[in-house]
Write a protein that holds these residues in place. Structure first.
Motif, PDB file in Angstrom:
ATOM      1  N   ILE A 158     -32.432  -0.388  17.629  1.00  0.00           N
ATOM      2  CA  ILE A 158     -32.587   0.342  19.252  1.00  0.00           C
ATOM      3  C   ILE A 158     -32.612   1.503  19.439  1.00  0.00           C
ATOM      4  CG2 ILE A 158     -32.581  -0.497  21.806  1.00  0.00           C
ATOM      5  CD1 ILE A 158     -31.969  -3.612  20.465  1.00  0.00           C
ATOM      6  N   PHE A 159     -30.869   1.537  19.462  1.00  0.00           N
ATOM      7  CA  PHE A 159     -29.978   3.306  19.335  1.00  0.00           C
ATOM      8  C   PHE A 159     -30.088   3.483  17.691  1.00  0.00           C
ATOM      9  CE2 PHE A 159     -29.019   0.197  22.790  1.00  0.00           C
ATOM     10  CZ  PHE A 159     -28.952   0.819  23.930  1.00  0.00           C
ATOM     11  N   SER A 160     -31.286   3.901  17.373  1.00  0.00           N
ATOM     12  CA  SER A 160     -31.097   4.284  15.292  1.00  0.00           C
ATOM     13  C   SER A 160     -30.126   5.881  15.444  1.00  0.00           C
ATOM     14  CB  SER A 160     -32.264   4.389  15.066  1.00  0.00           C
ATOM     15  OG  SER A 160     -33.063   5.391  15.895  1.00  0.00           O
ATOM     16  N   GLY A 178     -19.099   8.234  26.247  1.00  0.00           N
ATOM     17  CA  GLY A 178     -20.052   7.267  26.450  1.00  0.00           C
ATOM     18  C   GLY A 178     -20.723   6.303  27.022  1.00  0.00           C
ATOM     19  N   THR A 179     -21.227   4.963  26.354  1.00  0.00           N
ATOM     20  CA  THR A 179     -21.809   3.843  27.501  1.00  0.00           C
ATOM     21  C   THR A 179     -20.736   2.809  26.960  1.00  0.00           C
ATOM     22  OG1 THR A 179     -23.933   4.886  27.671  1.00  0.00           O
ATOM     23  CG2 THR A 179     -23.414   1.910  28.505  1.00  0.00           C
ATOM     24  N   LEU A 185     -29.903   2.722  29.539  1.00  0.00           N
ATOM     25  CA  LEU A 185     -28.474   3.056  28.632  1.00  0.00           C
ATOM     26  C   LEU A 185     -28.967   3.903  27.665  1.00  0.00           C
ATOM     27  CD1 LEU A 185     -27.194  -0.089  27.345  1.00  0.00           C
ATOM     28  CD2 LEU A 185     -27.021   0.736  29.571  1.00  0.00           C
ATOM     29  N   ASP A 186     -27.647   5.229  28.391  1.00  0.00           N
ATOM     30  CA  ASP A 186     -28.065   6.672  27.371  1.00  0.00           C
ATOM     31  C   ASP A 186     -27.891   6.745  25.930  1.00  0.00           C
ATOM     32  OD1 ASP A 186     -29.011   8.971  26.985  1.00  0.00           O
ATOM     33  OD2 ASP A 186     -27.256   9.971  28.471  1.00  0.00           O
ATOM     34  N   ASP A 187     -28.916   6.319  25.283  1.00  0.00           N
ATOM     35  CA  ASP A 187     -28.968   6.711  23.654  1.00  0.00           C
ATOM     36  C   ASP A 187     -28.537   8.091  22.988  1.00  0.00           C
ATOM     37  OD1 ASP A 187     -30.937   8.283  24.086  1.00  0.00           O
ATOM     38  OD2 ASP A 187     -32.721   7.478  22.632  1.00  0.00           O
ATOM     39  N   SER A 188     -27.863   8.954  23.644  1.00  0.00           N
ATOM     40  CA  SER A 188     -27.488   9.856  23.430  1.00  0.00           C
ATOM     41  C   SER A 188     -26.091  10.198  23.979  1.00  0.00           C
ATOM     42  CB  SER A 188     -28.391  11.071  24.559  1.00  0.00           C
ATOM     43  OG  SER A 188     -27.080  11.300  25.874  1.00  0.00           O
ATOM     44  N   LYS A 189     -25.195   9.144  24.142  1.00  0.00           N
ATOM     45  CA  LYS A 189     -23.948   9.101  24.290  1.00  0.00           C
ATOM     46  C   LYS A 189     -23.789   7.773  23.064  1.00  0.00           C
ATOM     47  CE  LYS A 189     -23.587   9.502  29.259  1.00  0.00           C
ATOM     48  NZ  LYS A 189     -23.015   9.231  30.561  1.00  0.00           N
ATOM     49  N   PRO A 190     -22.222   7.918  22.858  1.00  0.00           N
ATOM     50  CA  PRO A 190     -21.818   6.554  22.084  1.00  0.00           C
ATOM     51  C   PRO A 190     -21.911   5.564  22.843  1.00  0.00           C
ATOM     52  CG  PRO A 190     -20.822   8.501  21.815  1.00  0.00           C
ATOM     53  CD  PRO A 190     -21.502   9.020  22.677  1.00  0.00           C
ATOM     54  N   ILE A 191     -22.005   4.134  21.728  1.00  0.00           N
ATOM     55  CA  ILE A 191     -21.545   3.002  22.614  1.00  0.00           C
ATOM     56  C   ILE A 191     -20.568   2.058  21.990  1.00  0.00           C
ATOM     57  CG2 ILE A 191     -23.183   0.284  22.569  1.00  0.00           C
ATOM     58  CD1 ILE A 191     -25.463   1.821  22.322  1.00  0.00           C
ATOM     59  N   PHE A 192     -20.013   1.876  22.699  1.00  0.00           N
ATOM     60  CA  PHE A 192     -18.900   1.174  22.739  1.00  0.00           C
ATOM     61  C   PHE A 192     -19.209  -0.620  22.891  1.00  0.00           C
ATOM     62  CE2 PHE A 192     -16.793   4.969  24.443  1.00  0.00           C
ATOM     63  CZ  PHE A 192     -16.716   5.775  23.473  1.00  0.00           C
TER      64      PHE A 192
END
Length: 397
Positions: free
Chosen positions: A56-58, A80-81, A232-239
């Motif tokens: 989804i967030f490749s 990030g998110t 969600l913003d895919d340009s930010k890291p996801i935690f």
């Protein structure tokens, strides 16, 4: 050893081996416990969505966070998110303040859980009710560019809506409600919102089952889950939070570790069988006088106190309360044969008639349960009061 004794011994061994074999090959019953753990492939685990996040967030860096948010966010350079998905979340005041600071700097926090009451954001939730006894739950987005269809869920759960929002700042993203047998809407409410805070945003969602294996693997439900995450913003890291999970693994003893592994478990059983053979065939020749030994005292009470003290020291009163409420609903479904999808006047009437309690007593119990749901934390006294009320319900005088 007489011939008859040998025959009985061989028969006992054969029966034992056959029993072990049957137990090892028979299918295990489905475990519906809501774990929300990424490594669990149970119906209410999140194995599928966690592994699909990379698709989804490749182009996004995704990290599993196995420590409390308060500890993780001590590093104020994190951006990030932060995603939280669980049956119930219990943030402490200091910990939630860390999340507020994190969002205020331009980051996002996504929370999907039953019951979100946050005074700082002027948000409160409540269970959505319906007047129809036979009904289906539905979910839909306001944004028609995502999907115009309605999605459904066929398991019983606490369907909650936002009963109070900041109308000036909060953006409603999705709704939930119930359809009667004629496919007519009988009730609905907002269940997905975007709440700006400082330079960032909170995304708050009251249907965590949308991220479970059971929901996603039933087409076309995966479209709903993907649509929720598309905000969600895919340009930010996801935690990805792996700390606040109802079913996260906790090894409490060496034996639990052995029995949790299929290979080690059967090695243990094989060793027991070997010891049994040794005792039977070697014990008679080497047997000697066995002195009388005073039996060990019953340590059940001491063990119970030890376990109780562990929970008390961790102050997980809200978590214990949520488990007790879940087991109560299971009791009502299996013992009283009353559906628990919706808690309304019909529900109270059926439960009262089948449990031996008055309707007023049943309403009083569920009113207190609703109070517990709406709190982030509860006291020891509130937990004791809840336990006493449930025990009185199950065992009327």
């Amino acid at each position: 050893m007489s011939k008859r004794s040998k025959i009985l011994l061989v028969a006992a061994i054969v029966v034992f081996v056959a029993y072990v074999y049957v137990e090892s090959v028979k299918p295990k019953p489905i475990n519906w416990f809501p774990t929300y753990a990424a490594k669990h492939k149970l119906p209410y685990g999140t194995y599928v969505i966690r592994n699909e996040l990379e698709n989804i967030f490749s182009d996004t860096d995704i990290q599993d966070i196995n420590i409390p948010p308060y500890t993780f966010l001590q590093d104020t350079t994190k951006t990030g998110t932060y995603i939280f998905i669980d049956d119930g979340l219990n943030f402490g005041e200091d910990e939630f303040n860390k999340l507020l600071e994190f969002v205020n700097k331009g980051n996002d926090v996504f929370i999907s859980t039953h019951g979100i009451n946050i005074d700082t954001l002027n948000l409160k939730t409540d269970v959505i009710s319906s007047a129809a006894f036979q009904q289906n739950v539905f979910f839909k987005f306001y944004n028609k560019s995502l999907s115009t269809k309605e999605f459904y869920f066929d398991r019983g759960f606490y369907n909650t809506k936002f009963s109070k929002i900041d109308t000036l700042n909060t953006v409603a993203l999705g709704i939930t409600g119930y359809l009667n047998e004629k496919e007519q809407r009988v009730s609905e409410g907002i269940n997905f919102v975007k709440q700006p805070y400082g330079k960032g945003n909170f995304y708050l969602h009251t249907f965590p089952e949308a991220f479970t294996n059971y929901f996603i693997l039933k087409s076309p439900n995966q479209q709903y889950t993907a649509a929720v995450l598309s905000y969600l913003d895919d340009s930010k890291p996801i935690f990805w939070d792996a700390y606040y999970k109802t079913g996260k693994s906790k090894i409490t003893s060496p034996m639990q570790y052995v029995l949790s592994s299929n290979s080690l478990k059967w090695a243990y059983y094989t060793a027991l069988i070997g010891v049994l053979f040794f005792i039977v065939f070697e014990g008679k020749r080497k047997q000697r006088y066995i002195p009388i030994i005073t039996p060990l005292k019953n340590q059940t009470l001491a063990f119970t106190r030890t376990i109780a003290n562990m929970y008390y020291e961790k102050s997980e009163h809200k978590s214990i309360a949520e488990h007790k409420i879940t087991y109560l609903l299971e009791y009502i479904r299996t013992k009283l044969n009353v559906p628990t999808v919706t808690v309304n006047d019909n529900f109270y009437t059926y439960v009262a008639s089948r449990s031996g309690h008055s309707i007023e007593e049943v309403k009083k119990l569920f009113a207190y349960i609703n109070t517990i749901h709406q709190k982030n934390t509860i006291t020891k006294e509130e937990l004791i009061q809840l336990n006493a009320a449930i025990e009185k319900f199950k065992n009327p005088v």
